[in-house]
Write an enzyme that holds these catalytic residues in place. Structure first.
Site, PDB file in Angstrom:
ATOM      1  N   GLY A  11      43.275  34.311  48.404  1.00  0.00           N
ATOM      2  CA  GLY A  11      42.506  33.085  48.707  1.00  0.00           C
ATOM      3  C   GLY A  11      41.353  33.395  49.642  1.00  0.00           C
ATOM      4  O   GLY A  11      41.052  32.613  50.554  1.00  0.00           O
ATOM      5  N   ALA A  17      40.250  31.875  55.498  1.00  0.00           N
ATOM      6  CA  ALA A  17      40.169  33.271  55.047  1.00  0.00           C
ATOM      7  C   ALA A  17      38.746  33.810  55.091  1.00  0.00           C
ATOM      8  O   ALA A  17      38.546  35.024  55.274  1.00  0.00           O
ATOM      9  CB  ALA A  17      40.731  33.381  53.635  1.00  0.00           C
ATOM     10  N   ARG A  36      40.267  32.283  42.684  1.00  0.00           N
ATOM     11  CA  ARG A  36      40.640  31.875  41.335  1.00  0.00           C
ATOM     12  C   ARG A  36      39.560  32.239  40.329  1.00  0.00           C
ATOM     13  O   ARG A  36      39.851  32.625  39.212  1.00  0.00           O
ATOM     14  CB  ARG A  36      40.957  30.384  41.296  1.00  0.00           C
ATOM     15  CG  ARG A  36      42.403  30.170  41.671  1.00  0.00           C
ATOM     16  CD  ARG A  36      42.850  28.785  41.421  1.00  0.00           C
ATOM     17  NE  ARG A  36      42.523  27.908  42.533  1.00  0.00           N
ATOM     18  CZ  ARG A  36      43.031  26.697  42.688  1.00  0.00           C
ATOM     19  NH1 ARG A  36      43.861  26.220  41.783  1.00  0.00           N
ATOM     20  NH2 ARG A  36      42.707  25.959  43.733  1.00  0.00           N
ATOM     21  N   LEU A  65      47.804  31.599  41.926  1.00  0.00           N
ATOM     22  CA  LEU A  65      49.116  31.746  42.588  1.00  0.00           C
ATOM     23  C   LEU A  65      50.277  31.673  41.601  1.00  0.00           C
ATOM     24  O   LEU A  65      51.339  32.250  41.839  1.00  0.00           O
ATOM     25  CB  LEU A  65      49.279  30.650  43.652  1.00  0.00           C
ATOM     26  CG  LEU A  65      48.445  30.840  44.919  1.00  0.00           C
ATOM     27  CD1 LEU A  65      48.461  29.569  45.762  1.00  0.00           C
ATOM     28  CD2 LEU A  65      48.968  32.020  45.730  1.00  0.00           C
ATOM     29  N   TYR A 134      57.596  21.914  62.581  1.00  0.00           N
ATOM     30  CA  TYR A 134      57.959  20.506  62.759  1.00  0.00           C
ATOM     31  C   TYR A 134      57.451  19.724  61.555  1.00  0.00           C
ATOM     32  O   TYR A 134      56.526  20.164  60.856  1.00  0.00           O
ATOM     33  CB  TYR A 134      57.361  19.935  64.058  1.00  0.00           C
ATOM     34  CG  TYR A 134      55.952  19.426  63.907  1.00  0.00           C
ATOM     35  CD1 TYR A 134      54.889  20.301  63.763  1.00  0.00           C
ATOM     36  CD2 TYR A 134      55.694  18.057  63.885  1.00  0.00           C
ATOM     37  CE1 TYR A 134      53.600  19.830  63.602  1.00  0.00           C
ATOM     38  CE2 TYR A 134      54.404  17.572  63.731  1.00  0.00           C
ATOM     39  CZ  TYR A 134      53.364  18.482  63.588  1.00  0.00           C
ATOM     40  OH  TYR A 134      52.098  18.003  63.410  1.00  0.00           O
ATOM     41  N   LYS A 168      54.766  24.187  53.050  1.00  0.00           N
ATOM     42  CA  LYS A 168      54.608  25.321  53.982  1.00  0.00           C
ATOM     43  C   LYS A 168      55.969  25.797  54.485  1.00  0.00           C
ATOM     44  O   LYS A 168      56.193  27.000  54.660  1.00  0.00           O
ATOM     45  CB  LYS A 168      53.712  24.929  55.169  1.00  0.00           C
ATOM     46  CG  LYS A 168      52.295  24.584  54.802  1.00  0.00           C
ATOM     47  CD  LYS A 168      51.572  25.680  54.042  1.00  0.00           C
ATOM     48  CE  LYS A 168      51.176  26.863  54.891  1.00  0.00           C
ATOM     49  NZ  LYS A 168      50.463  27.902  54.091  1.00  0.00           N
ATOM     50  N   PHE A 229      47.024  16.098  67.448  1.00  0.00           N
ATOM     51  CA  PHE A 229      47.015  17.361  66.704  1.00  0.00           C
ATOM     52  C   PHE A 229      47.030  18.518  67.695  1.00  0.00           C
ATOM     53  O   PHE A 229      46.344  18.460  68.724  1.00  0.00           O
ATOM     54  CB  PHE A 229      45.715  17.537  65.900  1.00  0.00           C
ATOM     55  CG  PHE A 229      45.439  16.470  64.889  1.00  0.00           C
ATOM     56  CD1 PHE A 229      46.216  16.346  63.758  1.00  0.00           C
ATOM     57  CD2 PHE A 229      44.378  15.593  65.070  1.00  0.00           C
ATOM     58  CE1 PHE A 229      45.949  15.371  62.815  1.00  0.00           C
ATOM     59  CE2 PHE A 229      44.096  14.609  64.140  1.00  0.00           C
ATOM     60  CZ  PHE A 229      44.888  14.502  63.008  1.00  0.00           C
TER      61      PHE A 229
HETATM   62  P1  NAP Z   1      41.224  26.069  51.843  1.00  0.00           P
HETATM   63  O1  NAP Z   1      39.844  26.309  52.297  1.00  0.00           O
HETATM   64  O2  NAP Z   1      41.435  24.968  50.856  1.00  0.00           O
HETATM   65  O3  NAP Z   1      41.830  27.422  51.290  1.00  0.00           O
HETATM   66  C1  NAP Z   1      42.910  27.450  50.410  1.00  0.00           C
HETATM   67  C2  NAP Z   1      42.805  28.690  49.555  1.00  0.00           C
HETATM   68  O4  NAP Z   1      43.936  28.721  48.674  1.00  0.00           O
HETATM   69  C3  NAP Z   1      41.549  28.697  48.679  1.00  0.00           C
HETATM   70  O5  NAP Z   1      41.075  30.014  48.587  1.00  0.00           O
HETATM   71  C4  NAP Z   1      42.091  28.220  47.339  1.00  0.00           C
HETATM   72  O6  NAP Z   1      41.368  28.698  46.252  1.00  0.00           O
HETATM   73  C5  NAP Z   1      43.458  28.879  47.364  1.00  0.00           C
HETATM   74  N1  NAP Z   1      44.337  28.259  46.379  1.00  0.00           N
HETATM   75  C6  NAP Z   1      44.807  27.000  46.343  1.00  0.00           C
HETATM   76  N2  NAP Z   1      45.568  26.826  45.241  1.00  0.00           N
HETATM   77  C7  NAP Z   1      45.560  27.994  44.574  1.00  0.00           C
HETATM   78  C8  NAP Z   1      46.142  28.466  43.353  1.00  0.00           C
HETATM   79  N3  NAP Z   1      46.912  27.684  42.584  1.00  0.00           N
HETATM   80  N4  NAP Z   1      45.920  29.755  42.988  1.00  0.00           N
HETATM   81  C9  NAP Z   1      45.145  30.565  43.744  1.00  0.00           C
HETATM   82  N5  NAP Z   1      44.555  30.179  44.889  1.00  0.00           N
HETATM   83  C10 NAP Z   1      44.768  28.912  45.282  1.00  0.00           C
HETATM   84  O7  NAP Z   1      42.199  25.725  53.073  1.00  0.00           O
HETATM   85  P2  NAP Z   1      42.390  26.425  54.488  1.00  0.00           P
HETATM   86  O8  NAP Z   1      42.394  25.331  55.489  1.00  0.00           O
HETATM   87  O9  NAP Z   1      41.475  27.575  54.659  1.00  0.00           O
HETATM   88  O10 NAP Z   1      43.896  26.946  54.358  1.00  0.00           O
HETATM   89  C11 NAP Z   1      44.182  28.343  54.219  1.00  0.00           C
HETATM   90  C12 NAP Z   1      45.611  28.590  54.604  1.00  0.00           C
HETATM   91  O11 NAP Z   1      45.821  28.219  55.960  1.00  0.00           O
HETATM   92  C13 NAP Z   1      46.644  27.808  53.794  1.00  0.00           C
HETATM   93  O12 NAP Z   1      47.774  28.623  53.609  1.00  0.00           O
HETATM   94  C14 NAP Z   1      46.987  26.650  54.714  1.00  0.00           C
HETATM   95  O13 NAP Z   1      48.244  26.091  54.442  1.00  0.00           O
HETATM   96  C15 NAP Z   1      46.937  27.368  56.043  1.00  0.00           C
HETATM   97  N6  NAP Z   1      46.789  26.502  57.211  1.00  0.00           N
HETATM   98  C16 NAP Z   1      45.669  25.753  57.337  1.00  0.00           C
HETATM   99  C17 NAP Z   1      45.523  24.939  58.434  1.00  0.00           C
HETATM  100  C18 NAP Z   1      44.295  24.098  58.631  1.00  0.00           C
HETATM  101  O14 NAP Z   1      44.297  23.233  59.511  1.00  0.00           O
HETATM  102  N7  NAP Z   1      43.223  24.325  57.860  1.00  0.00           N
HETATM  103  C19 NAP Z   1      46.526  24.880  59.417  1.00  0.00           C
HETATM  104  C20 NAP Z   1      47.661  25.671  59.267  1.00  0.00           C
HETATM  105  C21 NAP Z   1      47.775  26.485  58.145  1.00  0.00           C
HETATM  106  P3  NAP Z   1      40.225  27.803  45.537  1.00  0.00           P
HETATM  107  O15 NAP Z   1      39.009  27.946  46.368  1.00  0.00           O
HETATM  108  O16 NAP Z   1      40.108  28.386  44.182  1.00  0.00           O
HETATM  109  O17 NAP Z   1      40.736  26.388  45.522  1.00  0.00           O
END
Ligand code: NAP
Length: 350
Positions: A11, A17, A36, A65, A134, A168, A229
């Site tokens: 991702g 990322a 993707r 995924l 939580y 998660k 938050f």
């Molecule tokens: P994001 O920008 O939406 O990133 C999510 C990534 O996952 C994107 O690269 C997306 O690819 C990919 N993805 C989603 N569904 C997929 C699938 N079926 N197959 C392949 N790739 C897929 O969100 P983010 O906030 O950066 O989150 C990144 C990680 O951090 C996640 O694991 C999230 O749970 C975790 N996290 C985030 C936060 C927060 O506040 N942002 C807090 C705690 C943990 P596409 O671009 O193709 O959709």
């Protein structure tokens, strides 16, 4: 960790990322990033641009995924795997099992099955979340604790209540189960609070970006729910991943969080810098109003009942020590994030 070997970031185009990939490339590390659709320039153009200006080389691979073999090729030759890919959406989800739980859980299984098949891998850093720790803010009062630590697990979420949190939780639990079945590769998790701060991508659908936009687009002009938050800067989250990935002695789960802010605190911090040109929230909406109108706005009554008005706190002491890092003040983070959204034209003054 051999720094001449490529590292995998799943991702790689996501909000979080993208900063991780940027820092790795700037450090001269070669990055294999899965996305993707590598041909979608809106989604990967910013990564290609940062690679052109960095010492490290970037190779993009297509991987969904739910594809059980897609991660083998990008993982070849890697000692270190950062698994960040997972959907982060809390509103507008119609089928939470299909849209959230399956990609999070099966995705983690697929990535770790590839790790099991790839002899070179020594360490996996999984992007988990505090929501694996939580489920609802009320859990803290129920448990009679002052703050959540890495010892706690979310016991209150399900597919029908807080499904993102549940996705998660399930993914992290499964990762530890798979890890315990072998001894070659070590697992560490980064459990960030709510991630905010400047975005390198305009195409992410992360709830982080959608939430920050609401502070400027009038959604909260009548007031904000009394929601708290744990806030952490996206750049600190990326640094925490790198420290966990390369640290010689790091281990376990890490609550990566700066401090707790309410939605009103965020509004106040933004108004202090950007003034009244924007409809930042000035008051807290009564809980009874949210209880009545919440379902129409995508806030289920059980969510309102168990989250609105409950304080929330996280102990980041272990992460600070194990990762040898500190966290930026959360108010600076939200101000820098809002400024970046203004510069990018995502938000406009009235
Ligand atoms: P994001 O920008 O939406 O990133 C999510 C990534 O996952 C994107 O690269 C997306 O690819 C990919 N993805 C989603 N569904 C997929 C699938 N079926 N197959 C392949 N790739 C897929 O969100 P983010 O906030 O950066 O989150 C990144 C990680 O951090 C996640 O694991 C999230 O749970 C975790 N996290 C985030 C936060 C927060 O506040 N942002 C807090 C705690 C943990 P596409 O671009 O193709 O959709």
């Amino acid at each position: 960790m051999d720094r001449t070997r490529p590292v995998l970031v799943t991702g790689g185009n996501g909000y979080v990322a993208s900063w991780l990939v940027k820092y790795l490339l700037e450090d001269g590390i070669d990055v294999h990033a899965t996305v993707r659709d590598p041909s979608n320039k809106e989604k990967v153009g910013h990564l290609e641009a940062m690679a052109r200006e960095s010492k490290g080389a970037l190779t993009l691979f297509a991987a969904d995924l739910l594809d059980s073999t897609a991660f083998d090729a990008p993982m070849r030759g890697c000692e270190l795997v950062f698994h960040t890919a997972s959907p982060f959406q809390v509103t507008g989800v119609r089928d939470p099992e299909r849209e959230l739980v399956r990609p999070a859980l099966e995705g983690t299984q697929n990535v770790l099955a590839a790790v099991d098949r790839t002899e070179s891998v020594k360490r996996v850093v999984l992007t988990s979340s505090v929501v694996a720790i939580y489920g609802d803010a009320a859990d803290m009062a129920d448990a009679k604790i002052d703050a959540f630590t890495e010892d706690h697990w979310n016991t209150t979420s399900s597919v029908s209540h807080q499904p993102y949190n549940y996705s998660k939780l399930r993914a992290e639990q499964r990762a530890w189960e798979i890890n315990e079945k072998q001894t070659r590769w070590q697992l560490q998790t980064i459990n960030p609070g709510f991630v905010l701060g400047p975005s390198l991508t305009q195409s992410s659908v992360s709830t982080s970006l959608a939430t920050m936009k609401q502070f400027g687009d009038g959604t909260l002009k009548m007031g904000a729910p009394e929601l708290y938050f744990g806030v952490v800067d996206v750049r600190d989250v990326a640094i925490a991943h790198i420290k966990a990935g390369f640290g010689p002695n790091t281990s376990g789960r890490h609550i990566v969080n700066s401090e707790t802010l309410s939605m009103l605190d965020i509004g106040k911090a933004l108004r202090a810098v950007f003034g009244s040109r924007f409809p930042f929230p000035r008051r807290t909406l009564p809980k009874v109003v949210l209880w009545l109108a919440g379902p129409l706005e995508g806030l289920p009554r059980k969510f309102v009942a168990r989250n609105v008005g409950y304080p929330l706190a996280f102990d980041n002491g272990y992460a600070k020590k194990d990762l040898d890092m500190d966290f930026r003040p959360a108010r600076e983070t939200v101000v820098e994030h809002f400024r970046q959204m203004l510069d990018a034209g995502v938000i406009r003054a009235r």
